[in-house]
Scaffold this motif. Structure first.
Motif, mmCIF file in Angstrom:
data_model
loop_
_atom_site.group_PDB
_atom_site.id
_atom_site.type_symbol
_atom_site.label_atom_id
_atom_site.label_comp_id
_atom_site.label_asym_id
_atom_site.label_seq_id
_atom_site.Cartn_x
_atom_site.Cartn_y
_atom_site.Cartn_z
ATOM 1 N N VAL A 115 9.032 10.325 1.716
ATOM 2 C CA VAL A 115 9.995 10.991 0.841
ATOM 3 C C VAL A 115 10.544 9.990 -0.164
ATOM 4 O O VAL A 115 10.447 8.776 0.018
ATOM 5 C CB VAL A 115 11.148 11.646 1.643
ATOM 6 C CG1 VAL A 115 10.607 12.728 2.564
ATOM 7 C CG2 VAL A 115 11.931 10.604 2.429
ATOM 8 N N LEU A 116 11.126 10.521 -1.228
ATOM 9 C CA LEU A 116 11.571 9.681 -2.339
ATOM 10 C C LEU A 116 12.549 8.596 -1.913
ATOM 11 O O LEU A 116 12.436 7.436 -2.341
ATOM 12 C CB LEU A 116 12.212 10.552 -3.421
ATOM 13 C CG LEU A 116 11.249 11.302 -4.336
ATOM 14 C CD1 LEU A 116 12.013 12.331 -5.152
ATOM 15 C CD2 LEU A 116 10.509 10.332 -5.251
ATOM 16 N N PRO A 172 2.955 4.245 -2.140
ATOM 17 C CA PRO A 172 3.288 5.441 -1.372
ATOM 18 C C PRO A 172 2.150 6.455 -1.426
ATOM 19 O O PRO A 172 1.255 6.361 -2.262
ATOM 20 C CB PRO A 172 4.527 5.983 -2.075
ATOM 21 C CG PRO A 172 4.368 5.526 -3.486
ATOM 22 C CD PRO A 172 3.651 4.194 -3.427
ATOM 23 N N HIS A 173 2.186 7.406 -0.500
ATOM 24 C CA HIS A 173 1.245 8.520 -0.519
ATOM 25 C C HIS A 173 1.836 9.599 -1.438
ATOM 26 O O HIS A 173 2.819 9.359 -2.143
ATOM 27 C CB HIS A 173 1.086 9.053 0.908
ATOM 28 C CG HIS A 173 -0.212 9.738 1.159
ATOM 29 N ND1 HIS A 173 -1.097 10.088 0.171
ATOM 30 C CD2 HIS A 173 -0.795 10.154 2.324
ATOM 31 C CE1 HIS A 173 -2.156 10.674 0.690
ATOM 32 N NE2 HIS A 173 -1.993 10.723 1.999
ATOM 33 N N ALA A 174 1.253 10.787 -1.443
ATOM 34 C CA ALA A 174 1.889 11.928 -2.094
ATOM 35 C C ALA A 174 3.289 12.058 -1.493
ATOM 36 O O ALA A 174 3.449 12.057 -0.275
ATOM 37 C CB ALA A 174 1.085 13.192 -1.853
ATOM 38 N N ILE A 175 4.300 12.148 -2.345
ATOM 39 C CA ILE A 175 5.686 12.161 -1.879
ATOM 40 C C ILE A 175 6.149 13.609 -1.823
ATOM 41 O O ILE A 175 6.198 14.294 -2.844
ATOM 42 C CB ILE A 175 6.575 11.324 -2.806
ATOM 43 C CG1 ILE A 175 6.037 9.883 -2.882
ATOM 44 C CG2 ILE A 175 8.010 11.328 -2.320
ATOM 45 C CD1 ILE A 175 6.746 9.026 -3.904
ATOM 46 N N SER A 176 6.483 14.058 -0.621
ATOM 47 C CA SER A 176 6.686 15.488 -0.407
ATOM 48 C C SER A 176 7.777 16.078 -1.296
ATOM 49 O O SER A 176 7.603 17.166 -1.857
ATOM 50 C CB SER A 176 7.007 15.758 1.065
ATOM 51 O OG SER A 176 8.132 15.006 1.485
ATOM 52 N N LEU A 198 3.355 2.171 1.923
ATOM 53 C CA LEU A 198 4.376 3.186 2.203
ATOM 54 C C LEU A 198 3.724 4.559 2.335
ATOM 55 O O LEU A 198 4.286 5.573 1.936
ATOM 56 C CB LEU A 198 5.426 3.203 1.088
ATOM 57 C CG LEU A 198 6.112 1.879 0.745
ATOM 58 C CD1 LEU A 198 7.151 2.083 -0.339
ATOM 59 C CD2 LEU A 198 6.736 1.258 1.969
ATOM 60 N N SER A 199 2.540 4.587 2.919
ATOM 61 C CA SER A 199 1.745 5.814 2.983
ATOM 62 C C SER A 199 2.002 6.636 4.240
ATOM 63 O O SER A 199 1.277 7.601 4.489
ATOM 64 C CB SER A 199 0.256 5.472 2.891
ATOM 65 O OG SER A 199 -0.172 4.778 4.047
ATOM 66 N N ALA A 200 3.014 6.275 5.027
ATOM 67 C CA ALA A 200 3.311 6.956 6.306
ATOM 68 C C ALA A 200 2.155 6.845 7.280
ATOM 69 O O ALA A 200 2.035 7.635 8.197
ATOM 70 C CB ALA A 200 3.696 8.424 6.073
ATOM 71 N N GLY A 201 1.309 5.852 7.066
ATOM 72 C CA GLY A 201 0.186 5.632 7.972
ATOM 73 C C GLY A 201 -1.095 6.354 7.578
ATOM 74 O O GLY A 201 -2.024 6.433 8.377
ATOM 75 N N ALA A 202 -1.161 6.865 6.353
ATOM 76 C CA ALA A 202 -2.437 7.413 5.873
ATOM 77 C C ALA A 202 -3.462 6.287 5.797
ATOM 78 O O ALA A 202 -4.654 6.487 6.039
ATOM 79 C CB ALA A 202 -2.250 8.071 4.514
ATOM 80 N N LEU A 203 -2.971 5.114 5.435
ATOM 81 C CA LEU A 203 -3.760 3.879 5.488
ATOM 82 C C LEU A 203 -3.129 2.981 6.533
ATOM 83 O O LEU A 203 -1.894 2.867 6.594
ATOM 84 C CB LEU A 203 -3.758 3.168 4.141
ATOM 85 C CG LEU A 203 -4.352 3.942 2.951
ATOM 86 C CD1 LEU A 203 -4.138 3.148 1.682
ATOM 87 C CD2 LEU A 203 -5.836 4.191 3.182
ATOM 88 N N PRO A 239 -2.564 5.502 -2.541
ATOM 89 C CA PRO A 239 -3.612 5.207 -1.561
ATOM 90 C C PRO A 239 -5.021 5.324 -2.126
ATOM 91 O O PRO A 239 -5.980 4.842 -1.516
ATOM 92 C CB PRO A 239 -3.382 6.259 -0.464
ATOM 93 C CG PRO A 239 -1.951 6.620 -0.579
ATOM 94 C CD PRO A 239 -1.664 6.568 -2.060
ATOM 95 N N GLY A 240 -5.152 5.949 -3.308
ATOM 96 C CA GLY A 240 -6.463 6.075 -3.919
ATOM 97 C C GLY A 240 -7.177 4.749 -4.092
ATOM 98 O O GLY A 240 -8.412 4.699 -4.156
ATOM 99 N N ALA A 241 -6.415 3.668 -4.159
ATOM 100 C CA ALA A 241 -7.015 2.339 -4.292
ATOM 101 C C ALA A 241 -7.911 1.998 -3.115
ATOM 102 O O ALA A 241 -8.812 1.162 -3.238
ATOM 103 C CB ALA A 241 -5.922 1.287 -4.428
ATOM 104 N N ARG A 242 -7.669 2.640 -1.972
ATOM 105 C CA ARG A 242 -8.413 2.299 -0.764
ATOM 106 C C ARG A 242 -9.185 3.480 -0.179
ATOM 107 O O ARG A 242 -9.782 3.357 0.890
ATOM 108 C CB ARG A 242 -7.416 1.802 0.307
ATOM 109 C CG ARG A 242 -6.744 0.486 -0.005
ATOM 110 C CD ARG A 242 -7.531 -0.692 0.533
ATOM 111 N NE ARG A 242 -7.782 -0.522 1.952
ATOM 112 C CZ ARG A 242 -6.896 -0.831 2.919
ATOM 113 N NH1 ARG A 242 -5.701 -1.321 2.596
ATOM 114 N NH2 ARG A 242 -7.198 -0.656 4.191
#
Length: 264
Positions: A231-232, A186-190, A257-262, A144-147
């Motif tokens: 998740v992975l 994806p975001h940080a993957i837990s 695939l950021s779970a809605g962070a973006l 997500p750092g791209a945005r």
């Protein structure tokens, strides 16, 4: 099965995303060639994929070495007759969480050079074979750092935005030859945070924010629409779909695939 009789090369095959994707590809019938720098991690990933029913070979390959990657791709194509899928899941520990005044030029450039060089090298090697056979799928992984904007993101933001731009441009170049390019974000993957370099990297970011790591991750999850981090297996299953013929008209896309962070 989604990937029956497909030949897949995974660079970074011993890492969290690479190993999870190998398991998903194995369940879907792919023949796997895992490449990376750590033979023990590659062997562990290969055993899990074999347990899921796949034929798997491993090779120690530095994804930044063009000659080594080209040689490996040629070996795969000779053994298997083709390369249908190539995923770059190579990861780099890099500095995040620091203001620009505290970030060295070397630390800023490290992820940019690492991710962009290895993705260029691996895509070029696989694309030679895919263009010749007039089919194939190249898969890349962004963040997500791209945005995003904010303190401590400059190296990550630059490499992610660069990788997404690379993926879009490559899709346009290779599309007429029947080759698709799909980038996932994806975001940080837990459940990927158990790997040593990932845990250390996010630990440094949390420390820079003044929070314990668990609290920092809870806060990060709270910024998503789903209230959790991906998740992975979710990332791996999407990659299996994107690599399959069911996604035959999908190319040039950056999959959120950021779970809605973006929210696109």
């Amino acid at each position: 099965m989604l990937l029956e009789d497909k030949v897949a090369v995974i660079h970074g095959g011993g890492g969290s995303i690479g190993a999870a994707t190998a398991r998903a590809f194995a369940r879907e019938g792919a023949r796997l060639f895992l490449a990376g720098r750590s033979l023990p991690r590659l062997e562990a990933a290969a055993e899990e994929a074999r347990a899921a029913g796949a034929e798997v070979e491993v090779a120690v390959v530095d994804a930044s070495d063009q000659a080594a990657v080209d040689h490996h791709a040629d070996e795969v194509a000779e053994k298997a007759g083709r390369i249908d899928i190539a995923l770059n899941a190579v990861g780099f520990d890099h500095a995040q969480g620091l203001a620009i005044a505290e970030t060295s030029l070397e630390d800023y450039l490290y992820p940019i050079m690492g991710y962009l060089q290895t993705n260029f090298v691996t895509a070029k090697a696989a694309a030679r074979h895919m263009v010749a056979q007039r089919s194939g799928v190249l898969l890349t992984v962004s963040t997500p750092g791209a945005r995003l904007s904010g303190r401590g993101l400059i190296g990550n933001a630059a490499q992610s935005a660069g990788l997404e731009g690379f993926s879009r441009a490559l899709a346009g170049e290779l599309g007429p030859d029947g080759v698709r390019v799909v980038c996932v974000r994806p975001h940080a993957i837990s459940d990927a945070l158990t790997t040593s370099y990932t845990h250390e990297m996010f630990g440094r970011i949390a420390s820079a924010s003044g929070l314990p790591m668990d609290d920092w991750l809870d806060g990060l999850a709270g910024t998503t629409a789903l209230g959790r981090l991906p998740v992975l297996d979710e990332v791996a299953e999407y990659l299996a779909f994107a690599a399959s013929d069911r996604a035959a008209s999908m190319t040039g896309v950056i999959a959120n695939l950021s779970a809605g962070a973006l929210v696109d």
